[in-house]
Write an enzyme that holds these catalytic residues in place. Structure first.
Site, PDB file in Angstrom:
ATOM      1  N   CYS A 133      71.492  48.744  65.122  1.00 44.80           N
ATOM      2  CA  CYS A 133      70.968  48.490  66.471  1.00 44.80           C
ATOM      3  C   CYS A 133      70.219  49.721  66.982  1.00 44.80           C
ATOM      4  O   CYS A 133      70.584  50.860  66.641  1.00 44.80           O
ATOM      5  CB  CYS A 133      72.112  48.150  67.427  1.00 44.80           C
ATOM      6  SG  CYS A 133      72.818  46.528  67.121  1.00 44.80           S
ATOM      7  N   CYS A 169      68.532  44.416  67.179  1.00 46.20           N
ATOM      8  CA  CYS A 169      69.502  44.417  68.273  1.00 46.20           C
ATOM      9  C   CYS A 169      69.419  45.701  69.093  1.00 46.20           C
ATOM     10  O   CYS A 169      68.912  46.713  68.612  1.00 46.20           O
ATOM     11  CB  CYS A 169      70.916  44.214  67.718  1.00 46.20           C
ATOM     12  SG  CYS A 169      71.337  45.243  66.297  1.00 46.20           S
TER      13      CYS A 169
END
Ligand code: 2NF
Length: 235
Positions: free
Chosen positions: A83, A165
């Site tokens: 992420c 993400c």
């Protein structure tokens, strides 16, 4: 009984043919990436990756490539980008890669295994033969948008975006009339496949003076996600 057609010795298509030594380049890049660039992936089977890559387009109509053709390859590569580390780019290839070369925790698609293997290569086969076509490959000029290279990039770009993400970044070219091009892979594929529940912010770096021309900014830094309170500006 039909013999397989021998490869044409004339140019069947308008695009350049498969890159010479395609199979060896795929294998070599796979080893370079998994052994040297990202040794945490050293257990990947590059022989298998090469074999499955070739199988995804050989003996198939090169104007009828599909996303499914590349699913086995994508599953074999099976790489997760952490992420906050995804970097998209559009019309800023050199600059984006210069940046991720320094910031090695960040990943453009070409800093992932499949993007690294395929970058700047050309490939196609033929439905009537199991051979690689080194003479020519179809392009959009051949009225063939579902060619093996375009479908590959659409498919891996989509997957790259779906997997992103946290905060994601895009490097755009502010020296163009429109830094955001809806017809580009970023505008057509990547931006539409970000998951709003996973990606709370898209930060756009609009870089000026690429090519030495400065134009006004037409793009804001954040795409609004209605579900996320910290993101207050939109396109
Ligand atoms: O070749 C690549 N490395 C590549 C190709 C297509 C898409 C990478 N991508 C991914 C990257 F991860 C970026 O995030 O999409 C983003 C860049 O694509 P873009 O279309 O937004 O950016 P451009 O600068 O307009 O194009 C980049 C290169 O990709 C080629 C194009 O000719 C240029 O060389 N390209 C773009 N779309 C296609 C397509 N549908 C394409 N080549 C074949 N088929």
């Amino acid at each position: 009984l039909m013999w397989p057609r021998s490869p044409p010795n004339h140019k069947e298509w308008q695009g350049s043919g498969t890159t010479a030594h395609f199979g060896d380049i795929v294998l070599g890049r796979c080893y370079t990436y998994t052994q040297i660039v990202r040794p945490e992936l050293r257990d990947k089977d590059c022989q298998k990756i090469q074999e499955v890559f070739l199988k995804s387009f050989l003996s198939k109509d090169p104007c009828d490539a599909t996303e499914q053709d590349y699913q086995p390859l994508i599953e074999l590569a099976n790489q997760t980008v952490p992420c906050n580390k995804t970097v998209f780019w559009s019309k800023t290839k050199e600059l984006a890669h210069q940046y991720t070369r320094v910031q090695q925790a960040l990943f453009t698609l070409e800093n992932t295994l499949l993007g690294y293997i395929a970058d700047d290569l050309s490939w196609c086969g033929d439905s009537g033969s199991s051979e690689i076509n080194y003479q020519s490959c179809p392009t959009r000029r051949d009225n063939c948008s579902s060619n093996p290279v375009s479908v590959f990039w659409n498919t891996v770009s989509k997957r790259f975006a779906e997997d992103a993400c946290g905060v994601v970044h895009v490097v755009l070219n502010g020296s163009l009339n429109e830094a955001f091009d809806r017809r580009s892979t970023f505008g057509r594929v990547e931006i539409h496949n970000l998951h709003p529940k996973k990606v709370h912010t898209l930060q756009a770096w609009v870089m000026h003076d690429i090519g030495g021309v400065r134009r006004p900014v037409r793009f804001l830094q954040c795409v609004k996600n209605p579900e996320h309170p910290s993101c207050t500006s939109g396109i």
